[in-house]
Design a protein around this motif. Structure first.
Motif, PDB file in Angstrom:
ATOM      1  N   TYR A 136       0.838  -1.195   0.000  1.00 58.07           N
ATOM      2  CA  TYR A 136       0.000   0.000   0.000  1.00 58.07           C
ATOM      3  C   TYR A 136       0.880   1.256   0.000  1.00 58.07           C
ATOM      4  CZ  TYR A 136      -3.839   3.159   1.080  1.00 58.07           C
ATOM      5  OH  TYR A 136      -4.756   4.175   1.032  1.00 58.07           O
ATOM      6  N   ASN A 137       1.887   1.273   0.865  1.00 58.83           N
ATOM      7  CA  ASN A 137       2.780   2.436   0.944  1.00 58.83           C
ATOM      8  C   ASN A 137       3.596   2.614  -0.329  1.00 58.83           C
ATOM      9  OD1 ASN A 137       1.983   3.364   3.484  1.00 58.83           O
ATOM     10  ND2 ASN A 137       3.321   1.910   4.511  1.00 58.83           N
ATOM     11  N   LEU A 138       4.032   1.513  -0.946  1.00 61.86           N
ATOM     12  CA  LEU A 138       4.744   1.616  -2.218  1.00 61.86           C
ATOM     13  C   LEU A 138       3.837   2.202  -3.293  1.00 61.86           C
ATOM     14  CD1 LEU A 138       6.788  -1.722  -2.265  1.00 61.86           C
ATOM     15  CD2 LEU A 138       7.716   0.604  -2.176  1.00 61.86           C
ATOM     16  N   GLY A 139       2.567   1.829  -3.278  1.00 65.08           N
ATOM     17  CA  GLY A 139       1.618   2.387  -4.233  1.00 65.08           C
ATOM     18  C   GLY A 139       1.311   3.849  -3.965  1.00 65.08           C
ATOM     19  N   LYS A 140       1.023   4.147  -2.736  1.00 64.58           N
ATOM     20  CA  LYS A 140       0.645   5.512  -2.354  1.00 64.58           C
ATOM     21  C   LYS A 140       1.780   6.506  -2.579  1.00 64.58           C
ATOM     22  CE  LYS A 140      -1.313   8.084   1.492  1.00 64.58           C
ATOM     23  NZ  LYS A 140      -1.701   8.057   2.898  1.00 64.58           N
ATOM     24  N   ASN A 141       3.006   6.064  -2.382  1.00 64.88           N
ATOM     25  CA  ASN A 141       4.167   6.951  -2.474  1.00 64.88           C
ATOM     26  C   ASN A 141       5.005   6.713  -3.724  1.00 64.88           C
ATOM     27  OD1 ASN A 141       3.806   8.272   0.162  1.00 64.88           O
ATOM     28  ND2 ASN A 141       4.115   6.203   0.931  1.00 64.88           N
ATOM     29  N   TYR A 142       4.389   6.108  -4.739  1.00 60.27           N
ATOM     30  CA  TYR A 142       5.133   5.727  -5.944  1.00 60.27           C
ATOM     31  C   TYR A 142       5.922   6.882  -6.549  1.00 60.27           C
ATOM     32  CZ  TYR A 142       6.225   4.457 -10.705  1.00 60.27           C
ATOM     33  OH  TYR A 142       6.894   4.254 -11.867  1.00 60.27           O
ATOM     34  N   ASP A 143       5.274   8.003  -6.837  1.00 57.67           N
ATOM     35  CA  ASP A 143       5.949   9.100  -7.538  1.00 57.67           C
ATOM     36  C   ASP A 143       7.191   9.567  -6.780  1.00 57.67           C
ATOM     37  OD1 ASP A 143       4.097   9.079  -9.628  1.00 57.67           O
ATOM     38  OD2 ASP A 143       2.827  10.588  -8.669  1.00 57.67           O
ATOM     39  N   GLU A 144       7.053   9.785  -5.495  1.00 61.16           N
ATOM     40  CA  GLU A 144       8.169  10.260  -4.663  1.00 61.16           C
ATOM     41  C   GLU A 144       9.290   9.221  -4.595  1.00 61.16           C
ATOM     42  OE1 GLU A 144       8.975  11.013   0.074  1.00 61.16           O
ATOM     43  OE2 GLU A 144       6.951  11.299  -0.701  1.00 61.16           O
ATOM     44  N   LEU A 145       8.931   7.961  -4.352  1.00 55.88           N
ATOM     45  CA  LEU A 145       9.954   6.923  -4.213  1.00 55.88           C
ATOM     46  C   LEU A 145      10.653   6.624  -5.533  1.00 55.88           C
ATOM     47  CD1 LEU A 145       8.122   4.496  -1.761  1.00 55.88           C
ATOM     48  CD2 LEU A 145      10.119   5.934  -1.267  1.00 55.88           C
ATOM     49  N   TRP A 146       9.902   6.626  -6.639  1.00 58.88           N
ATOM     50  CA  TRP A 146      10.521   6.361  -7.932  1.00 58.88           C
ATOM     51  C   TRP A 146      11.510   7.474  -8.264  1.00 58.88           C
ATOM     52  CZ3 TRP A 146      11.828   2.514 -10.584  1.00 58.88           C
ATOM     53  CH2 TRP A 146      12.236   2.647 -11.920  1.00 58.88           C
ATOM     54  N   GLN A 147      11.135   8.733  -8.012  1.00 55.59           N
ATOM     55  CA  GLN A 147      12.050   9.845  -8.283  1.00 55.59           C
ATOM     56  C   GLN A 147      13.284   9.757  -7.396  1.00 55.59           C
ATOM     57  OE1 GLN A 147      11.709  12.107 -10.913  1.00 55.59           O
ATOM     58  NE2 GLN A 147      13.871  12.282 -10.340  1.00 55.59           N
ATOM     59  N   LYS A 148      13.113   9.349  -6.156  1.00 55.51           N
ATOM     60  CA  LYS A 148      14.244   9.174  -5.248  1.00 55.51           C
ATOM     61  C   LYS A 148      15.211   8.123  -5.798  1.00 55.51           C
ATOM     62  CE  LYS A 148      15.300   7.792  -0.503  1.00 55.51           C
ATOM     63  NZ  LYS A 148      14.734   7.332   0.770  1.00 55.51           N
ATOM     64  N   TYR A 149      14.678   7.033  -6.317  1.00 59.71           N
ATOM     65  CA  TYR A 149      15.507   5.988  -6.909  1.00 59.71           C
ATOM     66  C   TYR A 149      16.266   6.525  -8.124  1.00 59.71           C
ATOM     67  CZ  TYR A 149      16.844   1.843  -9.516  1.00 59.71           C
ATOM     68  OH  TYR A 149      17.562   0.918 -10.230  1.00 59.71           O
TER      69      TYR A 149
END
Length: 127
Positions: A93-106
């Protein structure tokens, strides 16, 4: 831990996407590369804060199979032989909800490390 639970999990191997719907109405399409680079395993996350390992060259990774773990998680078996991450419902759920932020961080971490991310093979030559 929250009480959120998935109502549907579908693996789309051709497009390298795991689609997951939750009982609060949320629905996420999570690329397999994203799930692999954010695996909750110790191999990826390390054993403590700041010990995570940047995953490189995972743009073509796919999921071979999924197994349910109790009533709280799934285990993803990737075709690069990574299979030690247990993805709880909260994690997904958290990976889905925060996808944009986490993908950009990666992507930022890759750039900082001087690494390139070639276009995934499954996305080349799409009409």
């Amino acid at each position: 831990m929250s009480n959120i639970k998935p109502t549907e999990i579908n693996l789309h191997q051709a497009s390298h996407v795991l689609e997951i719907a939750f009982d609060d109405g949320s629905r996420f399409e999570l690329p397999t590369e994203y799930l692999r680079v954010y695996s909750p395993s110790a191999e990826v996350q390390g054993h403590g804060p700041g010990q995570d390992k940047l995953q490189i060259g995972k743009q073509d990774v796919n999921i071979e199979r999924i197994e349910q773990v109790g009533h709280y998680a799934i285990q993803l078996f990737f075709d690069d032989n990574h299979d030690t991450g247990i993805y709880s419902w909260d994690t997904l759920y958290n990976l889905g909800k925060n996808y944009d932020e986490l993908w950009q961080k990666y992507l930022d971490r890759l750039k900082e490390a001087g690494k390139e991310r070639p276009e995934p093979e499954h996305l080349k030559n799409r009409a």
